[in-house]
Enzyme design. Structure first.
Site, PDB file in Angstrom:
ATOM      1  N   LEU A  49       0.849  -1.194   0.000  1.00 24.58           N
ATOM      2  CA  LEU A  49       0.000   0.000   0.000  1.00 24.58           C
ATOM      3  C   LEU A  49       0.882   1.240   0.000  1.00 24.58           C
ATOM      4  CD1 LEU A  49      -2.577  -1.206   2.672  1.00 24.58           C
ATOM      5  CD2 LEU A  49      -2.944  -1.090   0.210  1.00 24.58           C
ATOM      6  N   GLU A  50       0.425   2.290  -0.656  1.00 20.70           N
ATOM      7  CA  GLU A  50       1.299   3.437  -0.910  1.00 20.70           C
ATOM      8  C   GLU A  50       1.723   4.186   0.350  1.00 20.70           C
ATOM      9  OE1 GLU A  50      -1.068   5.747  -3.639  1.00 20.70           O
ATOM     10  OE2 GLU A  50      -1.889   6.953  -2.036  1.00 20.70           O
ATOM     11  N   GLY A  51       1.033   3.947   1.455  1.00 17.78           N
ATOM     12  CA  GLY A  51       1.416   4.605   2.695  1.00 17.78           C
ATOM     13  C   GLY A  51       2.753   4.137   3.247  1.00 17.78           C
ATOM     14  N   GLY A  52       3.465   3.323   2.506  1.00 18.41           N
ATOM     15  CA  GLY A  52       4.764   2.824   2.970  1.00 18.41           C
ATOM     16  C   GLY A  52       4.646   1.433   3.559  1.00 18.41           C
ATOM     17  N   THR A  67      -4.857   4.425   2.751  1.00 19.05           N
ATOM     18  CA  THR A  67      -3.632   3.624   2.639  1.00 19.05           C
ATOM     19  C   THR A  67      -2.568   4.110   3.619  1.00 19.05           C
ATOM     20  OG1 THR A  67      -2.937   5.087   0.867  1.00 19.05           O
ATOM     21  CG2 THR A  67      -3.918   3.005   0.214  1.00 19.05           C
TER      22      THR A  67
END
Lengths: 250, 317
Positions: A49-52, A67
């Site tokens: 997920l793009e949140g790291g 995310t």
């Protein structure tokens, strides 16, 4: 158990995911489809997920809304920063990318920026977020969206996320030398792209749906593949897992 | 982006003092660094680790003509628009999340020509901060090529001198001030976070000035005991503000979960009254209190305990 439109789309999308791959998912349907695949045919699917967040394992009934939050990070073996996640994508680590679309056109271009002119829009939509990066950098991209004429348009008002641009070789000519949009999953059908022209075409129908219904819900002339199959209906075990993930108890 | 910006950013940073000295100040003192018409970068992403204590203080003090930049923006940027503090937003996305619909105040301002939404892809914005943090004027990337985003942003491409490949050249972005919220810091400004770091590191190293708020101020010894958790060294931080619950109603990883009921109240106010609804929110939650600690006290211990418990349940054991 009668499946809802969203459930039909999610299940169809989940079946596209193979084991031992890495999928870059957004929240909502992409994450649900990935989590469902992880509990069925792809137990070693890694969800990014793009949140790291690398290796997300969301808790049933507590699915993330964003995310970038703890619910999305639950159970992940690695947390990093946002830019780093996208640089993994640029390097080529992510086999699949999943996207939704406010508008999608015949060449798989997506608009999530604006209806009307960008400078002074009629409707200002939320924007790219990571969508442009996912479609530009992941290896195989799936688009999941409900099938209606206002979404499936001749030409998007604004190319937030480039699919095949003007078809043929135009994607690669723009510098997007990696990755391809492979499938579009809707509540009515499964679509892909003609190998040469990169024009979207009808590939398979959801159970009970006709070609005419799909054409009526598409705002552009839609070619049909030589042989059209009917997609298998959602199975009870798929629905049960999906509802468990969603926290639906009855 | 001009040569002058790039060289000036370096020259200015060389001119900064980097003393190891106590940097603890109040939020009121810290935010004086922000001047009208400046570019303020907001740390965290969407509703995670947003420096709310610092933002509320900046909104309380009032500014005009600001540009705000953020990776994914939540309703805090709407508060800057509705209050008249900002008229330009540099971001990849604005909203709260699907269940709250489109951002009403943003729509009102952008569709009405009252504010500018400068849109970049998520990675492109991240690379803009990174280029600045690296001290170079641009970075090459494969993202955003061929899109209308690249066109409206006025980007150029660059040809690789070794392979002749065509890449997008993303220009460095040097914010005037970066505002960040962290889990803990010492009095010198060594700052630690738990969990994901969003774009905070590059944003801070790109900025001309950095204000950090922290859930708690800890001893330098405690920082030294876990040096790999340190996100920023003292010399990249100008001032430190102690701010317990400083990201509320947004989340702080491992400490408290986002208070989505608070979001519901905000969205209801905007649905009912548009930007006036957002201004009523400001009157109630920002201007209605002398400082952020009083706002947090107003939230009440039960609600804060609930948010803490939810976060605790989301820590993998």
């Amino acid at each position: 158990m009668t499946a809802t439109q969203d459930e039909i789309m999610t299940i169809t999308a989940s079946r596209l995911l193979a084991d031992d791959k890495v999928v870059f998912a957004g929240v909502g349907m992409p994450l649900l489809a990935s989590a469902l695949a992880g509990r069925r045919q792809a137990p070693n699917l890694t969800v990014v997920l793009e949140g790291g967040i690398i290796g997300a394992q969301p808790l049933p009934g507590r699915l993330p809304i964003s995310t970038n939050e703890m619910r999305a990070a639950y159970g992940a073996p690695m947390l990093t920063d946002i830019t780093d996640i996208f640089l993994f994508a640029q390097r080529g680590f992510f086999d699949y990318g999943f996207l939704g679309a406010a508008q999608v056109d015949r060449y798989g271009n997506i608009n999530t920026s604006c209806i009307g002119r960008h400078e002074l829009p009629k409707v200002r939509l939320p924007g790219s977020g990571g969508a442009n990066d996912i479609i530009s950098l992941c290896t195989e991209i799936f688009i999941v969206t409900t099938h209606e004429p206002r979404r499936f348009v001749e030409r998007v008002d604004f190319v937030t996320s480039p699919g095949y641009l003007h078809g043929w070789g135009s994607r690669a000519e723009s510098g997007l030398v990696f990755g391809q949009v492979s499938k579009v999953v809707t509540d009515l059908a499964l679509l892909d792209f003609e190998p040469e022209s990169k024009h979207m075409r009808l590939r398979a129908l959801q159970p009970g749906v006709t070609v005419d219904q799909v054409r009526a819900a598409t705002g552009f002339e839609l070619p049909v593949a030589d042989s059209i199959e009917e997609l298998p209906a959602p199975r009870p075990d798929e629905l049960a897992i999906l509802r468990d993930l969603n926290g639906v108890t009855d | 982006m001009t040569t002058a910006d790039f060289r000036q950013a370096r020259a200015e940073l060389e001119g900064h003092e980097r003393p190891v000295r106590e940097k603890l100040v109040t939020a009121e003192e810290a935010l004086r660094v922000v001047e009208d018409d400046q570019h303020v970068a907001i740390g965290g992403t969407l509703y995670s680790r947003t420096p709310m204590a610092l933002l509320f203080e900046l909104l309380r003090q009032g500014r005009s003509g600001l540009t705000v930049s953020r990776p994914l923006s939540c309703y805090e940027v709407e508060l800057f628009l509705a209050s008249g503090a900002a008229r330009r937003v540099v971001t990849s996305w604005v909203g709260i999340g699907l269940q709250w619909g489109l951002a009403g105040v943003l729509r009102e301002y952008v569709e009405g020509g009252l504010a500018t939404f400068e849109e970049w892809s998520h990675l492109a914005l991240g690379l803009r901060y990174k280029a600045a943090a690296m001290g170079v004027p641009f970075l090459p990337t494969l993202t955003m090529l061929g899109s209308d985003l690249a066109t409206v942003a006025g980007t150029s491409t660059v040809t690789c001198p070794y392979t002749n490949e065509n890449l997008l050249a993303v220009p460095a972005l040097h914010p005037d001030v970066a505002l960040l919220h962290v889990h803990r810091a010492d009095m010198y400004g060594n700052a630690q976070v738990d969990g994901y770091r969003h774009m905070d590191v590059d944003m801070a190293r790109a900025a001309r000035r950095v204000v950090v708020s922290a859930e708690e101020i800890v001893s330098p010894e405690r920082i030294r005991a876990a040096p790999a958790d340190t996100m920023l060294p003292h010399f990249a931080v100008d001032v430190v503000v102690e701010a317990p619950y400083g990201a509320y109603p947004h989340e702080c990883y491992g400490r408290y979960e986002a208070d989505t009921e608070h979001f519901d109240d905000y969205v209801s106010a905007v649905r009912a009254g548009g930007a006036d609804g957002a201004r009523r929110y400001l009157d109630e939650h920002v201007h209605g209190y002398p400082d952020f600690a009083a706002f947090i006290a107003g939230v009440g211990p039960e609600r804060l305990a609930r948010q803490r418990k939810q976060a605790e349940e989301l820590m993998y054991r």
